[in-house]
Write a protein that holds these residues in place. Structure first.
Motif, PDB file in Angstrom:
ATOM      1  N   GLN B  76       0.884  -1.171   0.000  1.00 14.45           N
ATOM      2  CA  GLN B  76       0.000   0.000   0.000  1.00 14.45           C
ATOM      3  C   GLN B  76       0.918   1.217   0.000  1.00 14.45           C
ATOM      4  N   ARG B  78       1.002   5.724   0.118  1.00 15.36           N
ATOM      5  CA  ARG B  78       0.218   6.921   0.393  1.00 15.36           C
ATOM      6  C   ARG B  78       1.082   8.157   0.176  1.00 15.36           C
ATOM      7  N   THR B  93      -3.842  15.471   0.748  1.00 14.09           N
ATOM      8  CA  THR B  93      -3.246  14.193   1.106  1.00 14.09           C
ATOM      9  C   THR B  93      -4.157  13.056   0.658  1.00 14.09           C
ATOM     10  N   ALA B  95      -5.407   8.900   0.124  1.00 19.49           N
ATOM     11  CA  ALA B  95      -5.651   7.748   0.992  1.00 19.49           C
ATOM     12  C   ALA B  95      -4.640   6.643   0.681  1.00 19.49           C
ATOM     13  N   TRP B  96      -4.569   5.639   1.509  1.00 16.38           N
ATOM     14  CA  TRP B  96      -3.731   4.476   1.245  1.00 16.38           C
ATOM     15  C   TRP B  96      -4.247   3.796  -0.011  1.00 16.38           C
ATOM     16  N   THR B  97      -3.358   3.520  -0.934  1.00 21.41           N
ATOM     17  CA  THR B  97      -3.760   2.899  -2.194  1.00 21.41           C
ATOM     18  C   THR B  97      -3.096   1.536  -2.317  1.00 21.41           C
ATOM     19  N   PRO B  98      -3.873   0.496  -2.623  1.00 21.72           N
ATOM     20  CA  PRO B  98      -3.261  -0.827  -2.781  1.00 21.72           C
ATOM     21  C   PRO B  98      -2.412  -0.909  -4.048  1.00 21.72           C
ATOM     22  N   GLN B 110       1.991   8.189  -9.168  1.00 22.11           N
ATOM     23  CA  GLN B 110       1.960   9.647  -9.161  1.00 22.11           C
ATOM     24  C   GLN B 110       0.732  10.210  -8.485  1.00 22.11           C
ATOM     25  N   ARG B 126       4.180   0.500   2.454  1.00 21.86           N
ATOM     26  CA  ARG B 126       4.257  -0.577   3.446  1.00 21.86           C
ATOM     27  C   ARG B 126       3.650  -1.855   2.886  1.00 21.86           C
TER      28      ARG B 126
END
Lengths: 196, 129
Positions: B76, B78, B93, B95-98, B110, B126
């Motif tokens: 993920q 971000r 900002t 969000a967490w992106t898979p 990007q 992460r």
């Protein structure tokens, strides 16, 4: 006595196991409860569509010296699940508005606005010199619309879901589509033979 | 004592390491700034470039993530955007992106800064457990 203590401790452990816990989580966290459309998909779509609209060279000309007025038509849900597409639309329009490059007219509140203007102009309680007159609103120049489609494939072990979101911006005067983009999401759910 | 040690080892085994690696585009000398919080992931993954480019009138942040591992990686990432005073811009900002990386794959991710006062970004990657 020993038996009593043992029984009490077993009971205590059992009861502790049953208690409900509430906790707060990160709203931006990746959510993988199941393969259905979830918060991460909404955030991904809203983020990518906004990025694309803000940075697209296709829109450079129309956003260079003015902030185009856009009307957002609700995104059509062509998937097999129930998805609150208004929420997707809201996220995209909020981000675009925050970017300061577009302005929006909200068609979902037209009746409330008309009621308020009726009250100001016809009830007689509002000072006529300060009442907002009818016919001063600004019309939209562009329409933003889109489709959300999905392809679902299932076998005994795996469920594979593919989402495709397409968005377009149409010039209401000429009918020309000035910008279009699509984003894809693939999710798979596998049942393991062994394990939990 | 022996059992206590075994128990502690077992409990440590249960904790999930949610840290990862980060790169900052705003290092003063212009080089990328890589922070490895998770050594295990740091051996499998690296960010080889994190830079901003002036797009139309918004900054575009581009980072290249490279897998050093031969298997698949479920990750993920971000983007965090900051202004020139190093204050985080919450509305810009993301969000967490898979992200799934295959063996030794290199991918460019990007993000476009929503607001014009964005100055630099930090990307955090992460692993999903």
């Amino acid at each position: 006595m020993k038996k009593l203590v043992l029984a009490a401790s077993v009971l205590a452990f059992t009861l502790t196991g049953c208690s409900t816990q509430v906790s707060y989580g990160d709203p931006q966290e990746v959510e993988t409860v199941d393969v259905a459309f979830g918060s991460s998909d909404l955030q991904k779509i809203a983020g990518e569509m906004t990025d694309s609209m803000i940075s697209s060279p296709l829109l450079a000309e129309i956003t260079a010296n003015n902030r185009p007025i856009v009307f957002v038509e609700r995104i059509k849900n062509k998937t097999t699940e129930h998805i609150d597409t208004e929420s997707v639309t809201d996220s995209i329009s909020t981000k675009l508005l925050q970017s300061g490059k577009f302005r929006f007219v909200d068609m979902s509140r037209v009746n409330e606005v008309r009621e308020q203007l009726d009250f100001q102009n016809e009830v007689g309680l509002v000072d006529p010199s300060k009442a907002i007159a009818f016919g001063q609103q600004v019309g939209a120049e562009y329409m933003l619309y889109g489709n959300l489609a999905s392809i679902v494939k299932t076998n005994k072990k795996t469920k594979d879901v593919y989402y495709k979101m397409t968005m377009r911006l149409m010039d209401l005067k000429t009918g020309l589509v000035e910008w279009a983009d699509e984003t894809e999401i693939r999710k798979a759910e596998t049942k393991s033979t062994f394990g939990w | 004592m022996k059992y206590l040690l075994l128990l502690s080892v077992l409990l440590v085994g249960c904790t999930t390491d949610t840290s990862g690696i980060a790169a900052d585009s705003g290092k003063p000398d212009g080089k990328q700034w890589l922070i490895v919080d998770n050594l295990n992931l740091g051996r499998k993954l690296t960010i080889i470039d994190a830079a901003t480019h002036q797009g139309m009138d918004r900054l575009r942040g581009v980072a290249t993530i490279q897998s050093l591992f031969k298997g698949d990686l479920n990750l993920q990432y971000r983007f965090y955007w900051y202004d020139s005073n190093n204050v985080q811009l919450n509305n810009a900002t993301t969000a967490w992106t898979p992200l799934s990386l295959h063996g030794k794959q290199q991918i460019q991710v990007q993000s476009v800064a929503l607001v014009h006062n964005a100055n630099h970004f930090k990307i955090y990657v992460r692993e999903v457990e």
